[in-house]
Motif scaffolding. Structure first.
Motif, PDB file in Angstrom:
ATOM      1  N   VAL A  89       0.869  -1.176   0.000  1.00 14.02           N
ATOM      2  CA  VAL A  89       0.000   0.000   0.000  1.00 14.02           C
ATOM      3  C   VAL A  89       0.907   1.227   0.000  1.00 14.02           C
ATOM      4  N   PHE A  90       0.751   2.034  -1.035  1.00 14.11           N
ATOM      5  CA  PHE A  90       1.644   3.165  -1.278  1.00 14.11           C
ATOM      6  C   PHE A  90       0.923   4.505  -1.188  1.00 14.11           C
ATOM      7  N   SER A  91       1.726   5.545  -0.960  1.00  9.48           N
ATOM      8  CA  SER A  91       1.270   6.891  -1.303  1.00  9.48           C
ATOM      9  C   SER A  91       1.419   6.987  -2.815  1.00  9.48           C
ATOM     10  N   LYS A  92       0.759   7.956  -3.426  1.00 10.55           N
ATOM     11  CA  LYS A  92       0.841   8.127  -4.881  1.00 10.55           C
ATOM     12  C   LYS A  92       2.292   8.325  -5.330  1.00 10.55           C
ATOM     13  N   GLU A  93       3.020   9.153  -4.609  1.00 11.58           N
ATOM     14  CA  GLU A  93       4.402   9.452  -4.983  1.00 11.58           C
ATOM     15  C   GLU A  93       5.296   8.215  -4.873  1.00 11.58           C
ATOM     16  N   ALA A  94       5.142   7.451  -3.792  1.00  9.23           N
ATOM     17  CA  ALA A  94       5.977   6.265  -3.604  1.00  9.23           C
ATOM     18  C   ALA A  94       5.660   5.213  -4.661  1.00  9.23           C
TER      19      ALA A  94
END
Length: 119
Positions: A89-94
């Motif tokens: 599960v990521f942030s958009k940037e990661a």
């Protein structure tokens, strides 16, 4: 529960908490790391943690506890390792930076149409 059923359960839990860009790929023939990777994007650290909590709850209710968690403190990429499946599960940037789907493009996409709701 089969690895495929685990991946579908995880995707459904992510969907129910409004995870974005949910996808899964079967990597059984490519590596011994896992059978499936499940990917999702969260809009904030709070949502990322809620998404992970939803997956943990859904699989725990099926008698499948998480083996290892990584990244909770950072909140930009959380990994839940269940042995047969790994949930990212990521942030958009990661997600854009690490581009794991690109790295695992030889895997077989898992059809999630039965568990994902249309936006």
């Amino acid at each position: 529960m089969t690895p495929k059923e685990m991946a579908l359960t995880a995707a459904k839990a992510l969907n129910e908490k409004k995870g974005q860009e949910i996808s899964a790929v079967e990597i059984t023939d490519l590596t011994t790391l896992a059978d499936f990777f499940v990917f999702a994007t969260g809009t904030s650290n709070t949502q990322i943690n809620a998404l992970c909590g939803a997956v943990e709850k859904a699989l725990d209710e099926q008698g499948i506890p998480v083996r290892r968690r990584e990244g909770y403190r950072d909140g930009t990429w959380v990994l839940l390792d269940y042995g047969d499946i790994v949930v990212h599960v990521f942030s958009k940037e990661a997600r854009e930076f690490y581009s794991l789907e690109r790295l695992w493009h030889d895997g077989k996409p898992l059809d999630l149409s039965g568990v994902l709701t249309a936006d």
